[in-house]
Design a protein around this motif. Structure first.
Motif, PDB file in Angstrom:
ATOM      1  N   ASN A 189       0.805  -1.215   0.000  1.00 60.44           N
ATOM      2  CA  ASN A 189       0.000   0.000   0.000  1.00 60.44           C
ATOM      3  C   ASN A 189       0.841   1.270   0.000  1.00 60.44           C
ATOM      4  N   GLU A 190       2.145   1.128   0.156  1.00 60.49           N
ATOM      5  CA  GLU A 190       3.007   2.304   0.270  1.00 60.49           C
ATOM      6  C   GLU A 190       3.664   2.654  -1.055  1.00 60.49           C
ATOM      7  N   VAL A 191       3.838   3.957  -1.277  1.00 60.07           N
ATOM      8  CA  VAL A 191       4.471   4.463  -2.494  1.00 60.07           C
ATOM      9  C   VAL A 191       5.598   5.395  -2.081  1.00 60.07           C
ATOM     10  N   SER A 192       6.750   5.233  -2.701  1.00 60.09           N
ATOM     11  CA  SER A 192       7.846   6.180  -2.490  1.00 60.09           C
ATOM     12  C   SER A 192       8.356   6.648  -3.850  1.00 60.09           C
ATOM     13  N   VAL A 193       8.786   7.897  -3.889  1.00 59.16           N
ATOM     14  CA  VAL A 193       9.286   8.509  -5.116  1.00 59.16           C
ATOM     15  C   VAL A 193      10.801   8.598  -4.999  1.00 59.16           C
ATOM     16  N   TRP A 194      11.493   8.250  -6.091  1.00 62.71           N
ATOM     17  CA  TRP A 194      12.946   8.229  -6.120  1.00 62.71           C
ATOM     18  C   TRP A 194      13.453   9.108  -7.247  1.00 62.71           C
ATOM     19  N   ILE A 195      14.623   9.701  -7.055  1.00 63.44           N
ATOM     20  CA  ILE A 195      15.300  10.438  -8.113  1.00 63.44           C
ATOM     21  C   ILE A 195      16.769  10.038  -8.086  1.00 63.44           C
ATOM     22  N   CYS A 196      17.294   9.746  -9.248  1.00 63.23           N
ATOM     23  CA  CYS A 196      18.680   9.317  -9.370  1.00 63.23           C
ATOM     24  C   CYS A 196      19.349  10.154 -10.446  1.00 63.23           C
ATOM     25  N   ASP A 197      20.507  10.716 -10.119  1.00 60.90           N
ATOM     26  CA  ASP A 197      21.309  11.385 -11.143  1.00 60.90           C
ATOM     27  C   ASP A 197      22.688  10.748 -11.139  1.00 60.90           C
ATOM     28  N   ARG A 198      23.603  11.333 -11.854  1.00 62.64           N
ATOM     29  CA  ARG A 198      24.917  10.703 -11.999  1.00 62.64           C
ATOM     30  C   ARG A 198      25.768  10.811 -10.737  1.00 62.64           C
ATOM     31  N   SER A 199      25.295  11.557  -9.744  1.00 61.32           N
ATOM     32  CA  SER A 199      26.078  11.686  -8.516  1.00 61.32           C
ATOM     33  C   SER A 199      25.468  10.960  -7.326  1.00 61.32           C
TER      34      SER A 199
END
Length: 129
Positions: free
Chosen positions: A62-72
């Motif tokens: 039921n849980e949602v998490s948002v992720w962001i990934c860059d080159r660092s």
């Protein structure tokens, strides 16, 4: 021949991914899902050279998490939210990801991809001494 075709198709696959989503059907350990997501985001950044960052989602029951990934590095929401207790937030996140323009979705629009040319082939002429 078949292996080359499979590798070429796999490369095309990663070029078409906009937002990777990892779905886990149970609430046990989230680490395997996060590991798969990190590998996917790394592969996207490797294949899509005009990407500056990748946004992604993890659904764990039921849980949602948002992720962001860059080159660092990699960032995520501090606490996941429950998609059933906060349905408006779930809709906002998915709608926002669908409606973002290319720059907001991570593409560097100042770059242009050129078609890859085949590597140069050396040519030798026979000479007699």
């Amino acid at each position: 021949m078949k292996i080359k075709r499979t590798k070429a198709l796999a490369r095309v696959h990663w070029l078409r991914v906009h937002v990777p989503v990892e779905i886990k059907s149970d609430n046990s350990d989230m680490a395997p899902a996060v590991g798969r997501l990190c590998r996917s985001m790394r592969q996207i950044l490797r294949e899509q050279v005009v990407r500056r960052f990748v946004l992604s989602l993890v659904f764990c029951m039921n849980e949602v998490s948002v992720w962001i990934c860059d080159r660092s590095g990699l960032l995520r929401t501090q606490t996941p939210f429950n998609k059933h207790e906060e349905p408006k937030k779930s809709i906002q996140v998915i709608a926002a990801l669908a409606l973002l323009n290319p720059e907001q979705r991570g593409w560097d629009t100042s770059m242009r991809l050129c078609r890859r040319l085949p590597p140069p082939r050396p040519s030798f002429s026979e000479c007699t001494v």
